[in-house]
Every structure is written in structure tokens, then in C-alpha cells.
Design an enzyme around this catalytic site. Sequence first.
Site, short mmCIF file in Angstrom:
data_model
loop_
_atom_site.label_atom_id
_atom_site.label_comp_id
_atom_site.label_asym_id
_atom_site.label_seq_id
_atom_site.Cartn_x
_atom_site.Cartn_y
_atom_site.Cartn_z
N ASP A 94 44.63 -22.51 -16.49
CA ASP A 94 45.11 -21.32 -15.78
C ASP A 94 46.09 -21.77 -14.68
O ASP A 94 45.77 -22.66 -13.88
CB ASP A 94 43.89 -20.63 -15.15
CG ASP A 94 44.18 -19.25 -14.61
OD1 ASP A 94 45.15 -18.62 -15.07
OD2 ASP A 94 43.41 -18.80 -13.74
N ASP A 116 53.01 -22.07 -15.11
CA ASP A 116 53.42 -20.97 -14.24
C ASP A 116 54.64 -21.38 -13.42
O ASP A 116 54.53 -21.97 -12.35
CB ASP A 116 52.25 -20.59 -13.33
CG ASP A 116 52.61 -19.42 -12.42
OD1 ASP A 116 53.76 -18.95 -12.48
OD2 ASP A 116 51.73 -18.98 -11.66
N GLU A 146 55.15 -17.34 -17.43
CA GLU A 146 55.09 -16.16 -16.55
C GLU A 146 56.47 -15.81 -16.01
O GLU A 146 57.24 -16.67 -15.60
CB GLU A 146 54.13 -16.40 -15.37
CG GLU A 146 54.03 -15.17 -14.45
CD GLU A 146 52.86 -15.20 -13.46
OE1 GLU A 146 51.83 -15.82 -13.76
OE2 GLU A 146 52.99 -14.59 -12.39
N GLY A 191 42.65 -11.72 -6.54
CA GLY A 191 41.70 -11.56 -5.44
C GLY A 191 41.07 -10.18 -5.37
O GLY A 191 41.24 -9.34 -6.26
N GLY A 234 45.29 -11.17 -12.53
CA GLY A 234 44.86 -10.33 -11.41
C GLY A 234 44.25 -9.01 -11.83
O GLY A 234 44.53 -7.97 -11.24
N SER A 279 37.81 -12.73 -10.03
CA SER A 279 37.19 -12.17 -8.82
C SER A 279 35.94 -11.33 -9.11
O SER A 279 34.96 -11.38 -8.36
CB SER A 279 38.20 -11.31 -8.05
OG SER A 279 39.26 -12.10 -7.62
P1 13P Z 1 41.44 -11.66 -10.42
O1 13P Z 1 41.51 -12.28 -9.06
O2 13P Z 1 41.88 -10.23 -10.37
O3 13P Z 1 40.11 -11.79 -11.04
O4 13P Z 1 42.50 -12.43 -11.36
C1 13P Z 1 42.19 -13.66 -11.94
C2 13P Z 1 43.34 -14.34 -12.57
O5 13P Z 1 44.40 -13.78 -12.78
C3 13P Z 1 43.18 -15.74 -12.97
O6 13P Z 1 44.35 -16.31 -13.43
O1 G3H Z 2 44.54 -17.23 -10.46
C1 G3H Z 2 43.67 -17.35 -9.63
C2 G3H Z 2 42.27 -17.62 -10.05
O2 G3H Z 2 41.43 -16.60 -9.62
C3 G3H Z 2 41.80 -18.98 -9.64
O3 G3H Z 2 41.59 -19.13 -8.30
O4 G3H Z 2 42.18 -21.53 -7.71
O5 G3H Z 2 40.56 -20.19 -6.32
O6 G3H Z 2 39.95 -21.01 -8.60
P1 G3H Z 2 41.06 -20.55 -7.70
ZN ZN Z 3 46.14 -15.57 -12.49
#
Ligand code: 13P
Ligand code: G3H
Ligand code: ZN
Length: 332
Positions: A94, A116, A146, A191, A234, A279
Site C-alpha cells: 500500500d 504512489d 495514483e 483517516g 480513504g 481506519s
Molecule cells: P481509511 O483511512 O479511510 O481507512 O483509508 C485507508 C487507505 O486508503 C489505505 O491505503
Molecule cells: O494509507 C494509509 C493507511 O491507512 C496506512 O496508514 O502508514 O499509518 O499504517 P499507516
Molecule cells: Zn491509501
Amino acid sequence: MAVNYKDLGFVNTTEMFKKAFEGHYAVPAYNFNNMEQIQAIITACGKSKSPVILQVSSGARKYANQTLLQYMAQGAVQMARNDGYNMPVALHLDHGDTFELCVSCIESGFSSVMIDGSHHPYEKNVELTAKVVEYAHKYDVTVEGELGVLSGIEDDVVAAKSIYTQPEQVEDFVKKTGVDSLAISIGTSHGAYKFKPEQCTKNEKGVLVPPPLRFDILEEIEKRIPGFPIVLHGSSSVVPEYVNIINNNGGKLKAAVGIPAEQLRTAAKSAVCKINIDSDGRLVMTAMVRKVFAEKPEEFDPRKYLGPAREELVKMMIDKNENVLGSAGRVD
Ligand code: 13P
Ligand code: G3H
Ligand code: ZN
């Protein structure tokens, strides 16, 4: 090549996205950082017969170590098979931010990576993404790129405001880079605080309702790259029920607002084939741990508070798969 994902029981996202597109649903991409989270993801997706993407963020790698997370994912697939669950599982990086990181993940057994480059100028984003694609495709690993910047915090990178994806760039980007899927910005953000209260209205229950996502931009993008898999980051809903449990048990989350489930359901029926959720899982775990501590202050066995957190995570994810993403019941 150190190890290939195909020997570890993972699949890339090609087939998953093809089926999701044709079936008008989205594959859940759940982030994990620890054992309870990965157990919950696998159990929820196994029980609800949903394909799943296990996501490892930079934060997760720092917290838990990339190698350990990869072995946990491998073990989780084994656990699923032992439990009789057949669903396809992808292991995905990710928000990868460098070519070297993507290579390291591909070499250690990831089946999919995100590069990204959205914070770079367009040409640099194209160049970096194309370089990752060229490498990844040699090993049949799929790549997510992205275009457009999400507001809020994307790992360590802070974007001041949401810069929506420009539909006129997508065709060129996809053609020049060869990416397999594209994350876009249409109003979601990372978030638990996705909108300011003043951007929202209140419904009859007093819950803050955010402005709708920019479905007009999504439609414009779909027209320009028909049939191409789109990704939404997100996308947590920041379920008020869990925010309330947190706040009623000593927490202080103020005006947390997410993306309403109905809007995600609409997105999942379109070209959006992957929806990222992190989140919501964090909120569920925090809610349950706070509840146990409030009700049983004498408790000190981690299994007694992480166990209920894991159980509630399973429930939340089954609900997402069934009622939001529509991914439940899609595998035999
Ligand atoms: P959230 O913070 O909305 O859960 O998004 C997570 C996300 O996009 C991880 O790449
Ligand atoms: O894209 C964001 C994800 O929620 C990951 O967040 O780097 O705090 O694990 P993190
Ligand atoms: Zn993300």
C-alpha cells in the site's frame, strides 16, 4: 528472484478485478499490522466468501517488519485453506513510494504493489510508475498507480487539500505507464477526520453527513478508460456506533466523519474494483479494547481484550463485504 508469490498461495489482482468489474462489486483491501487483524480479515472474507487484498503500508512495515508481515500473510492463507476457505488472496504493498521498495516487496513474495507517485509532477509520476510496471510485469505482479492527491495523511506525506483527479490525464497515464489499476481522488481521504464539521449537514439523528463524492469525475474517468479497474483509497465510513463506544469509554474523538456506506455501495457498482479500508478497523479495535478496560479494569491478559476486538472486526468486515462492497458470496 528470491521467491515468487505464486508459490506462497497468493494471486495477483487481474482476475479479481475482472470479476469485480463484471459483477459490479469491489474487492475489499484491508490493512493489517498485527495477528488479530489478519486473523479477522481472513476469517471474515472466508466466511463471507469474498476475495480479499491484504495491504501492508509503510507504517505497518515500520511497526511490524516487512518480512514478518509477509510470513503472517502466507500463514493466513494456509490457515484459510485449513479452515476450508477457498477465496483468492492478494498480498499488496500500500502506498509504495520508491522503485526499490516495490522491488523488495516483489522479491519477497508480494503479488501486487502500489507505486504512489501522486505527489510528484505528472511526468515524474509517469516515469516512476512505468519503471515499476516494467519490473513487476516480468514476475506477473500487478501494479496500482495514483493520479490526483487525497487530502489528509497518506502515510508520511501530508497533502494540504484534495486535488481531484483530472479526467483528461487518465488515458495518457494508463497508456504510458501500463498500470493494471488506478487510484483516483474524488473526495475521499485517509483517516477518521475526512471532512470538517462545517462542510457537513446533520441528519435527524444528529449524525454529520458529508458532501457527496464527485461521481461526476468518476463517470468522466470511466468514459475515457472504459472497463479499467479504479481504486478508492480513504474509504472508511467511520461508523458512528464505534466512535460512540470509544467516546463513552474514555476516548476523545471529536467530529470524526467518514464516507457514508451508500456512497461506497454506489461506487462499488461502477468501475471501482478495489476499496481501501484501514481506519474503520482501527476504530473497531479501539472501541472494543476501551470497552473491556472500562467494564473490567482488573483485566490484564491481552487475549481478553484483543480477542473481543478481533471478534468485532470479523463482524464489521462481514458487514462491509455483504452490504457495502458487495463482494460477499462471489467465490465458491
Ligand atoms: P481509511 O483511512 O479511510 O481507512 O483509508 C485507508 C487507505 O486508503 C489505505 O491505503
Ligand atoms: O494509507 C494509509 C493507511 O491507512 C496506512 O496508514 O502508514 O499509518 O499504517 P499507516
Ligand atoms: Zn491509501
